[in-house]
Design a protein around this motif. Structure first.
Motif, mmCIF file in Angstrom:
data_model
loop_
_atom_site.group_PDB
_atom_site.id
_atom_site.type_symbol
_atom_site.label_atom_id
_atom_site.label_comp_id
_atom_site.label_asym_id
_atom_site.label_seq_id
_atom_site.Cartn_x
_atom_site.Cartn_y
_atom_site.Cartn_z
ATOM 1 N N ASP A 21 7.367 4.526 -7.136
ATOM 2 C CA ASP A 21 6.102 3.811 -7.257
ATOM 3 C C ASP A 21 5.856 3.038 -5.964
ATOM 4 N N PHE A 22 4.703 3.260 -5.370
ATOM 5 C CA PHE A 22 4.330 2.567 -4.136
ATOM 6 C C PHE A 22 3.164 1.627 -4.436
ATOM 7 N N SER A 23 3.284 0.394 -4.010
ATOM 8 C CA SER A 23 2.214 -0.571 -4.234
ATOM 9 C C SER A 23 1.861 -1.262 -2.919
ATOM 10 N N PHE A 24 0.690 -1.900 -2.915
ATOM 11 C CA PHE A 24 0.234 -2.594 -1.703
ATOM 12 C C PHE A 24 0.380 -4.093 -1.919
ATOM 13 N N ALA A 25 1.201 -4.731 -1.080
ATOM 14 C CA ALA A 25 1.413 -6.176 -1.155
ATOM 15 C C ALA A 25 0.349 -6.868 -0.307
ATOM 16 N N ASP A 26 -0.640 -7.477 -0.951
ATOM 17 C CA ASP A 26 -1.767 -8.071 -0.235
ATOM 18 C C ASP A 26 -1.330 -9.171 0.717
ATOM 19 N N GLU A 27 -0.370 -10.010 0.284
ATOM 20 C CA GLU A 27 0.014 -11.145 1.110
ATOM 21 C C GLU A 27 0.696 -10.705 2.406
ATOM 22 N N GLN A 28 1.343 -9.511 2.371
ATOM 23 C CA GLN A 28 1.995 -8.981 3.565
ATOM 24 C C GLN A 28 1.159 -7.911 4.258
ATOM 25 N N HIS A 29 0.096 -7.494 3.594
ATOM 26 C CA HIS A 29 -0.734 -6.392 4.075
ATOM 27 C C HIS A 29 0.151 -5.177 4.363
ATOM 28 N N LYS A 30 0.961 -4.814 3.340
ATOM 29 C CA LYS A 30 1.994 -3.808 3.530
ATOM 30 C C LYS A 30 2.141 -2.946 2.282
ATOM 31 N N THR A 31 2.317 -1.630 2.489
ATOM 32 C CA THR A 31 2.662 -0.735 1.387
ATOM 33 C C THR A 31 4.177 -0.745 1.212
ATOM 34 N N VAL A 32 4.630 -0.969 -0.014
ATOM 35 C CA VAL A 32 6.062 -1.065 -0.276
ATOM 36 C C VAL A 32 6.458 -0.098 -1.385
ATOM 37 N N LEU A 33 7.696 0.344 -1.332
ATOM 38 C CA LEU A 33 8.275 1.125 -2.421
ATOM 39 C C LEU A 33 8.720 0.120 -3.472
ATOM 40 N N SER A 34 7.849 -0.134 -4.446
ATOM 41 C CA SER A 34 8.049 -1.242 -5.383
ATOM 42 C C SER A 34 8.952 -0.887 -6.550
ATOM 43 N N HIS A 35 9.105 0.401 -6.836
ATOM 44 C CA HIS A 35 9.975 0.804 -7.935
ATOM 45 C C HIS A 35 10.568 2.169 -7.612
ATOM 46 N N LYS A 46 15.668 4.894 2.239
ATOM 47 C CA LYS A 46 14.948 3.664 2.549
ATOM 48 C C LYS A 46 13.519 3.999 2.963
ATOM 49 N N SER A 47 12.673 3.001 2.914
ATOM 50 C CA SER A 47 11.297 3.161 3.369
ATOM 51 C C SER A 47 11.249 3.092 4.893
ATOM 52 N N LEU A 48 10.361 3.881 5.466
ATOM 53 C CA LEU A 48 10.189 3.922 6.916
ATOM 54 C C LEU A 48 8.754 3.552 7.267
ATOM 55 N N TYR A 49 8.570 2.955 8.464
ATOM 56 C CA TYR A 49 7.239 2.488 8.866
ATOM 57 C C TYR A 49 6.941 2.872 10.316
ATOM 58 N N PRO A 50 6.943 4.163 10.640
ATOM 59 C CA PRO A 50 6.650 4.564 12.017
ATOM 60 C C PRO A 50 5.201 4.338 12.429
ATOM 61 N N GLU A 51 4.300 4.127 11.450
ATOM 62 C CA GLU A 51 2.879 3.916 11.747
ATOM 63 C C GLU A 51 2.449 2.473 11.506
ATOM 64 N N GLY A 52 3.387 1.578 11.287
ATOM 65 C CA GLY A 52 3.043 0.205 10.950
ATOM 66 C C GLY A 52 3.198 -0.036 9.460
ATOM 67 N N LYS A 53 3.116 -1.292 9.070
ATOM 68 C CA LYS A 53 3.486 -1.683 7.712
ATOM 69 C C LYS A 53 2.486 -1.257 6.636
ATOM 70 N N GLN A 76 8.285 12.279 -9.674
ATOM 71 C CA GLN A 76 7.031 11.597 -9.985
ATOM 72 C C GLN A 76 6.708 10.617 -8.866
ATOM 73 N N LEU A 77 5.527 10.762 -8.269
ATOM 74 C CA LEU A 77 5.077 9.899 -7.180
ATOM 75 C C LEU A 77 3.829 9.165 -7.610
ATOM 76 N N ASN A 78 3.888 7.847 -7.661
ATOM 77 C CA ASN A 78 2.750 7.025 -8.053
ATOM 78 C C ASN A 78 2.309 6.180 -6.859
ATOM 79 N N VAL A 79 1.102 6.455 -6.372
ATOM 80 C CA VAL A 79 0.527 5.690 -5.269
ATOM 81 C C VAL A 79 -0.489 4.739 -5.878
ATOM 82 N N GLU A 80 -0.148 3.480 -5.934
ATOM 83 C CA GLU A 80 -0.980 2.512 -6.630
ATOM 84 C C GLU A 80 -2.141 2.041 -5.755
ATOM 85 N N LYS A 81 -2.979 1.194 -6.306
ATOM 86 C CA LYS A 81 -4.225 0.763 -5.662
ATOM 87 C C LYS A 81 -3.989 0.266 -4.236
#
Length: 296
Positions: A21-35, A46-53, A76-81
């Motif tokens: 599950d991937f979610s967007f953390a507004d306070e960090q302005h970052k997509t994270v692997l939340s679950h 691990k999560s990688l960020y070659p294009e920025g957070k 199962q891949l869930n890309v959240e809002k």
């Protein structure tokens, strides 16, 4: 949406399951692997960020490096809002001899409002005597976007192997705003009599090409104009045959499909990569960046 992790309780076959599950953390302005949840040897290190957070990259690892008869994989891949995600694999997925048992891989993708997914796995290689069911199911919100592909090679062609005594069911289903809009379904059985092999042999089918693939691009920006531009990029010759079509999902949203045949998997994969690099910014507003893993 069903939870594929539950399939681990099914009897009679070994299962590996992975849910991300991937979610967007507004306070960090970052997509994270939340679950992250897994059973068996399917995982992401691990999560990688070659294009920025804002864009999270995940490489799905299957340590056994192949699928044997009796193995069943569920992803199962869930890309959240608002989340933006790239998912790929480190190498080809090999489907081994079935030993009279079936094998399957089912990938379910959910892209929520204003999310984007680049689903860019490397190819599936189906060995002689394999019995495979490969399925991708995409659920997409009307404000989201996605680009993805599925590439298959029949037999280990580098070793001069012709695909024999094998069976493949290959499917893609695409749901837009909960409605089924497109299905790509193929059943190939090399063990059939010659009179029944027409789809593999004839020009209306695979025309004896051992490599085939389908790529999709979907968003409000998948327009007729973009379709025409992509058409200018593709080839039709003795080694690579590629065609492009578009489905108008509604008055705004489009689904562009690229289908190809080839005698070498690299020709088709490089074609899909070129189209992805060309169309990504138009589809999702994200500048293209070739994946480092493609160079290894």
């Amino acid at each position: 949406m069903e939870n594929v992790i539950q399939s681990a309780s099914m009897p009679t076959a070994w299962h590996a399951n992975l849910r991300l599950d991937f979610s967007f953390a507004d306070e960090q302005h970052k997509t994270v692997l939340s679950h992250r949840e897994h059973h068996g040897p399917l995982l992401v290190q691990k999560s990688l960020y070659p294009e920025g957070k804002e864009i999270c990259h995940a490489v799905i690892l299957h340590p056994p490096a192949g699928i044997a008869g009796g193995d069943h994989l569920a992803i199962q891949l869930n890309v959240e809002k608002n989340a933006k995600v790239v998912v790929t694999t480190p190498g080809a997925t090999k489907w081994y001899k079935a030993n009279q048992k079936d094998a399957s891989q089912r990938i379910i993708i959910q892209v929520d409002p204003h999310g984007h997914l680049d689903f860019l796995p490397q190819e599936n290689i189906f060995f002689n005597s394999s019995n495979a069911h490969n399925q991708i199911v995409v659920h997409q919100d009307k404000t989201s976007s996605s680009i993805g592909w599925d590439i298959a090679q029949l037999g280990r062609t580098a070793q001069g192997e012709h695909w024999e005594d094998a069976r493949l069911r290959n499917e893609i289903e695409y749901y837009f705003d909960h409605e089924l809009c497109w299905v790509e379904s193929m059943l190939l059985e090399s063990m059939l009599l010659e009179s029944q092999k027409s789809f593999y042999n004839e020009t209306c089918g695979l025309a004896e090409f051992p490599v085939f693939g389908t790529m999709w691009m979907s968003s409000v920006n998948a327009s007729e104009d973009l379709l025409e531009e992509i058409t200018e990029l593709v080839r039709w010759d003795d080694a690579l045959r590629v065609g492009v079509t578009r489905i108008a999902i509604d008055e705004n949203f489009g689904l562009i499909l690229v289908r190809g045949l080839s005698d070498e998997v690299e020709y088709l994969k490089n074609c899909f990569i070129q189209i992805w690099l060309f169309a990504r910014e138009r589809i999702a507003g994200i500048k293209p960046l070739p994946l480092r893993i493609w160079k290894t």
